[in-house]
Design an enzyme around this catalytic site. Structure first.
Site, short mmCIF file in Angstrom:
data_model
loop_
_atom_site.label_atom_id
_atom_site.label_comp_id
_atom_site.label_asym_id
_atom_site.label_seq_id
_atom_site.Cartn_x
_atom_site.Cartn_y
_atom_site.Cartn_z
N ASP A 87 34.04 38.91 48.62
CA ASP A 87 35.09 40.50 47.91
C ASP A 87 34.31 40.81 46.73
O ASP A 87 34.86 42.36 47.04
CB ASP A 87 35.54 38.87 46.67
CG ASP A 87 36.63 37.65 46.80
OD1 ASP A 87 37.48 37.82 47.56
OD2 ASP A 87 37.46 37.16 45.45
N SER A 477 39.25 40.50 38.45
CA SER A 477 37.82 39.56 39.16
C SER A 477 38.07 38.88 38.09
O SER A 477 37.71 39.00 36.79
CB SER A 477 36.84 40.52 39.40
OG SER A 477 35.80 39.45 39.50
#
Length: 564
Positions: A87, A477
């Site tokens: 990510d 996130s």
């Protein structure tokens, strides 16, 4: 060889026992099996090792440690790999659309290998964010004796006596765009933020999910709170390998552990720790795989009575490495149990109940201020607010610690992709009092439900964290903080009201009443929807197209094997 009636070999015996299985044994001789190994339970070690990301670069060694634990307990370990993506590297790019998709690929691949090879038990070792729920979905589907091992947290970087992590770099980009730092300072932060192996060091998604899985009972005690490179983590892996053999002997399987009360324990610990919004998405998905009826409203119900206690990044001061130093999450869980906030009778992978595991746990040191006492919480209820309203009739997830305030009203500034919003933030087009709306980033619309860390970090770097809000049908996130709402459902791509928001519309986010409101008359909303046309799919072939066709709503966990 006669087929074994050994219950610890229910699956491997079908693959290797008997005269007719000689070809199978011949193949296994070539990979190191000895004759005596065919009489042992086979335990698959699902390794997510990869040099793609520091989160997973050490997991090959941890897999060896787990295999040694299995072999020393008279089992036969077989290591195999599945994928990981990063990510942190792909964030803010088109490639990030594959991130949530990778959770499904990981689950499918582990299920495929274990199902095909006839492993009797499983140790799954995960590092980066999607590894953990991906592994857990597979373990639930397979329902064979299994343990999850967390690869461990990274240590903090340091620059000018200030501790750094990956979010420091994202926020430094915003600071550079606002001329608060120069190129040399940005380069120094970039070079020093990630010192080695391990998952991102705050209470971001990886550490959140590791903690949730430990609270769920599917990891050995303390697995969530160990540094990636440490003797404790290597021993954790060895113990997990041996413990699977005990689970086999006692016929304890994941679905004996992954019950509704156990998921409630996981939610409770996530809230107390101030964990990532992604925990909502992943716990819903894991519960779906377990056949457990878990919904967004369970987060609201539990959140009303569980306080946020941990002063951990991104909204707090401390890192996971510092929490490790004072005892990890076990003392916190003991305090929650003593307060009646955890179900102590839940079974765990130790073969004991949660209460039995916590019985001898020592309290935190008296002088620590990282984990607040229940009587003096950071927030008296959950920081994860499930919002409804005319913009989110099926629900949305807000992460509001109280430091941002509890209510925000502002004027919509609408973007149909993350990149467009980021450009506007960095070039100064976003001003105080605006609600940034990023749409067509949902599970189907993205596809893949990207995390909005780049725009939210840019907002913080620009010094607008308390001055603007951001809402999206994408997700965030674990490193995101500020006034943010994600997972808006129905998503824009399927005709949710987010699709018809216009620049200048007034929007209110109210964490007290749990409402997300577009201040437009319903007749006008209906008229706009009548004129709205669904955009063409962004992908028509390949994994993203397949995912978009199969994936459920974020309010259901964005799963691809939904029973509906």
């Amino acid at each position: 060889m006669a087929q074994s009636d050994d219950k610890t070999r229910s699956f491997s015996s079908l693959v290797v026992d008997g005269m007719e299985r000689a070809p199978s044994r011949a193949m296994l001789h070539a990979v190191g099996f000895k004759n005596e190994d065919f009489k042992k339970p086979q335990v698959g070690i699902a390794s997510t090792w990869s040099m793609v990301t520091p989160c997973n670069m050490h997991i090959n060694r941890l897999a060896d440690d787990a295999a040694r634990g299995v072999d020393q307990a008279n089992g036969k370990a077989v290591i195999f790999n599945t994928i990981t993506i990063s990510d942190g590297i792909s964030m803010g790019t088109e490639g990030m659309k594959y991130s949530l998709v990778s959770r499904e690929v990981i689950a499918d691949s582990i299920e495929t290998v274990v199902g095909c090879q006839g492993f009797d038990g499983i140790v799954a070792i995960g590092g980066c964010d999607k590894n953990m729920p991906g592994c857990m979905i597979a373990l639930a589907r397979l329902n064979r004796p299994a343990i999850f091992v967390y690869g461990g947290t990274i240590l903090s970087g340091c620059h000018n006596n200030k501790k750094l992590d990956v979010v420091s770099v994202f926020e430094a980009v915003g600071a550079r765009a606002n001329d608060k730092i120069d190129d040399a300072e940005l380069a120094a932060i970039e070079a020093k933020a990630i010192p080695g192996a391990g998952s991102c060091g705050g209470m971001y998604t990886a550490n959140t999910m590791a903690s949730a899985i430990e609270a769920l009972g599917m990891s050995l005690p303390n697995s969530s709170a160990q540094a990636a490179i440490s003797d404790d983590k290597r021993l954790d892996c060895e113990r997990a390998g041996a413990a699977v053999l005990e689970l086999l002997k006692n016929d304890i399987k994941p679905l004996d552990i992954m019950t509704k009360p156990a998921f409630e324990n996981a939610i409770t610990v996530v809230i107390a720790l101030g964990g990532s919004t992604n925990a909502v998405l992943h716990l819903l998905a894991m519960a779906n795989a377990s056949g457990v009826d878990l919904s967004l409203d369970d987060f609201t119900r539990i959140g009303a009575r569980v306080p946020m206690l941990a002063d951990l990044k991104p909204s707090g001061r401390y890192s996971m490495g510092e929490l490790v130093e004072i005892g990890g999450i076990q003392p916190l869980m003991k305090e929650l149990l003593n307060a009646g906030l955890l179900h102590g009778d839940c079974l765990t992978v130790t073969g004991k109940t949660l209460a039995e595991n916590l019985a001898e746990v020592k309290d935190y040191p008296a002088e620590q201020d990282m984990i607040r006492p229940l009587a003096n919480p950071i927030k008296k209820d959950s920081h994860l607010a499930i919002l409804y309203g005319n913009l989110a009739t099926e629900g949305a997830v807000a992460k509001i610690t109280g430091k941002e305030g509890l209510v925000f009203s502002g004027t919509a500034k609408v973007f149909d992709a993350e990149e467009l919003a980021l450009k506007a933030i960095l070039d100064g087009s976003i001003v105080k009092g605006e609600v940034i709306v990023i749409r067509y980033e949902g599970p189907k619309g993205g596809p893949g439900m990207r995390e909005m860390l780049s725009p939210t970090s840019a907002v913080m770097g620009k010094g607008l964290g308390k001055e603007v809000a951001l809402i999206t049908d994408g997700r965030f996130s674990g490193g995101t903080h500020g006034f943010v709402v994600g997972h808006i459902t129905p998503e824009a791509h399927v005709g949710g009201a987010l699709a018809i928001v216009q620049d200048g519309d007034q929007i209110t986010i109210d964490a007290e009443t749990k409402q997300l409101t577009l201040h437009v008359e319903q007749a006008e909303i209906d008229a706009r929807l009548q004129n709205w046309q669904q955009p063409a799919p962004r992908y028509t072939r390949g994994v993203l197209a397949k995912y978009a066709k199969l994936v459920s709503s974020a309010s259901k966990g964005a799963v691809t094997d939904n029973l509906d």
